[in-house]
Motif scaffolding. Structure first.
Motif, short mmCIF file in Angstrom:
data_model
loop_
_atom_site.label_atom_id
_atom_site.label_comp_id
_atom_site.label_asym_id
_atom_site.label_seq_id
_atom_site.Cartn_x
_atom_site.Cartn_y
_atom_site.Cartn_z
N ASP A 74 42.39 -3.42 -5.67
CA ASP A 74 43.50 -3.23 -4.80
C ASP A 74 44.16 -1.80 -4.30
N GLY A 75 43.87 -1.02 -5.16
CA GLY A 75 44.14 0.38 -4.74
C GLY A 75 45.51 0.61 -5.49
N GLU A 76 46.11 -0.39 -6.62
CA GLU A 76 47.35 0.14 -7.09
C GLU A 76 47.18 0.79 -8.39
N VAL A 77 46.23 1.06 -8.79
CA VAL A 77 45.95 1.71 -9.91
C VAL A 77 44.70 2.81 -9.45
N ASP A 78 44.98 4.19 -9.97
CA ASP A 78 43.74 5.18 -9.70
C ASP A 78 42.74 4.68 -10.62
N ILE A 79 43.11 4.94 -11.94
CA ILE A 79 42.31 4.81 -13.21
C ILE A 79 42.72 3.96 -14.15
N ALA A 80 41.92 2.99 -14.56
CA ALA A 80 42.12 2.18 -15.68
C ALA A 80 41.25 2.39 -17.29
N ILE A 81 41.92 2.33 -18.11
CA ILE A 81 41.23 2.29 -19.45
C ILE A 81 40.81 1.01 -19.98
N GLY A 82 39.55 0.55 -20.31
CA GLY A 82 39.70 -0.79 -20.92
C GLY A 82 38.47 -0.77 -21.89
N ALA A 83 37.89 -1.78 -22.24
CA ALA A 83 36.66 -1.90 -23.05
C ALA A 83 35.77 -2.72 -22.57
N LEU A 84 34.59 -2.49 -22.70
CA LEU A 84 33.22 -3.19 -22.29
C LEU A 84 33.30 -4.52 -23.07
N PRO A 85 32.64 -5.40 -22.38
CA PRO A 85 32.16 -5.55 -21.03
C PRO A 85 33.06 -5.66 -19.86
N LEU A 145 33.47 6.01 -22.14
CA LEU A 145 34.17 7.13 -22.57
C LEU A 145 33.43 7.42 -24.13
N PHE A 146 33.85 6.40 -24.98
CA PHE A 146 33.38 6.60 -26.17
C PHE A 146 33.24 5.35 -27.28
N ALA A 171 35.95 2.64 -21.96
CA ALA A 171 35.58 2.82 -20.72
C ALA A 171 36.62 3.23 -19.63
N MET A 172 36.09 4.00 -18.57
CA MET A 172 37.15 4.50 -17.72
C MET A 172 36.68 3.55 -16.32
N ILE A 173 37.62 2.82 -15.70
CA ILE A 173 37.35 1.99 -14.51
C ILE A 173 38.07 2.68 -13.12
N THR A 174 36.94 2.97 -12.11
CA THR A 174 37.92 3.55 -10.99
C THR A 174 37.29 2.74 -9.83
N ASN A 175 37.90 2.74 -8.65
CA ASN A 175 37.49 2.07 -7.35
C ASN A 175 36.77 3.26 -6.62
N PRO A 176 35.34 3.02 -6.43
CA PRO A 176 34.49 4.01 -5.58
C PRO A 176 34.82 3.96 -4.12
N TYR A 177 35.36 3.06 -3.49
CA TYR A 177 35.63 2.95 -2.11
C TYR A 177 36.98 3.39 -1.97
N ALA A 182 40.35 12.29 -14.56
CA ALA A 182 39.01 11.75 -14.88
C ALA A 182 38.38 12.67 -15.80
N GLU A 183 38.36 14.11 -15.39
CA GLU A 183 37.48 14.81 -16.11
C GLU A 183 38.33 15.32 -17.46
N HIS A 184 39.44 15.18 -17.29
CA HIS A 184 40.26 15.19 -18.69
C HIS A 184 39.83 14.31 -19.52
N LEU A 185 39.81 12.86 -19.10
CA LEU A 185 39.50 11.84 -19.93
C LEU A 185 37.85 12.08 -20.34
N ARG A 186 36.93 12.81 -19.82
CA ARG A 186 35.75 12.76 -20.05
C ARG A 186 35.67 13.92 -21.05
#
Length: 296
Positions: free
Chosen positions: A139-150, A161-162, A269-275, A286-290
């Motif tokens: 929905d665009g309320e968050v720029d970057i989320a950090i979660g775990a796969l899958p 990420l790691f 993992a880092m999760i973003t909205n490409p749209y 994001a680069e800082h996370l990488r």
């Protein structure tokens, strides 16, 4: 569209999200009567009701649901354009979120180190379950989320990420605490303390156990990882805990062990909205996370 019309759309979204005029008015910084008048003017312009007024909440009509979808698109486009015009690469908001088994252990140092690099950036932090965070990213309320796969949701970009080991945790008086080596057979019949089903860490633990032909016997479930640790210390069972949580645990009543053989792990993992438009400062975060991934 005029400023008034745009504000009406923002008010519509607030009321729809809260399903309540009073709470929406508080969030919008308006009186309830002012918010009600704004929505009423919008309904007059459309010639039909947007909300059904019920006893304790309001619900969208069919027309309201259609308008809500379009309103979010319009407001998102406006926010993106505004952000792009004002983007200087040094300041601006970064709305970052993480699941509860990552946020308190990984984010503090990450945020501190980023703030040292970009002191003018405004970091807004949210903690929630994976399902809720994915919706906010979409929905665009968050720029970057950090979660775990899958991560199974469509329309988001997922970047590992790691990888992190999950460690066996027992009470200090538990028989396994002093055993030279602990294998899967040692824990197959033991009672487990796990997080609730809404937390993906429980899925990681159960999935690992099933891959090795046993199902963990869950005697207790809780909503916080810290409570899992406390129950383990009290002798209620054992558990598998992320290494980042072990690193923050100074309680001598708990003992952490790696399992022999291929250890259980999770992938952060880092999760973003490409749209969505991502400002320069968001891209730098994001680069800082990488960079943190490369250093781990």
């Amino acid at each position: 569209m005029s400023d008034v019309e745009l504000e009406q759309l923002r008010h519509l979204v607030k009321v729809a999200e809260q399903e309540n005029f009073t709470r929406a008015a508080e969030l919008a910084g308006l009186s309830q009567s002012a918010l009600s008048r704004s929505v009423a003017r919008l309904e007059e312009e459309l010639g039909q009701p947007i909300f059904e007024r019920q006893s304790r909440k309001v619900a969208l009509t069919d027309a309201g649901r259609l308008l809500l979808d379009r309103a979010r698109i319009v407001l998102t486009m406006l926010d993106d354009v505004t952000a792009e015009i004002a983007d200087n690469g040094r300041s601006g908001k970064v709305r970052v979120a993480a699941i509860p088994t990552i946020a308190p252990y990984f984010l503090p140092e990450c945020l501190r180190s980023f703030h040292r690099l970009f002191p003018q950036a405004q970091l807004i932090v949210l903690e929630d379950t994976t399902e809720a965070l994915l919706k906010k990213v979409t929905d665009g309320e968050v720029d970057i989320a950090i979660g775990a796969l899958p991560i199974g949701t469509k329309y988001v970009e997922v970047e590992p990420l790691f990888e992190e080991e999950l460690l066996l945790v027992t009470g200090r008086e538990h028989p396994l605490a002093a055993k030279p080596s602990v294998c899967l057979a040692d824990i197959a019949e033991l009672p487990f303390v796990l997080l609730g089903e809404a937390h993906c860490l429980s899925d990681n633990v159960v999935s690992f156990c099933r891959q090795h032909s046993f199902h963990p016997v869950s005697v207790e479930r809780t909503s916080q990882l810290s409570m899992v640790q406390e129950l383990v210390a009290l002798g209620h069972g054992v558990s598998l805990i992320p290494d980042m949580a072990r690193a923050r645990d100074t309680n001598p009543a708990r003992v952490y062990r790696s399992l022999s053989g291929p250890p259980p792990t999770r992938t952060v993992a880092m999760i973003t909205n490409p749209y969505r438009y991502h400002s320069q400062i968001v891209r730098k975060f994001a680069e800082h996370l990488r960079g943190l991934r490369a250093a781990s």
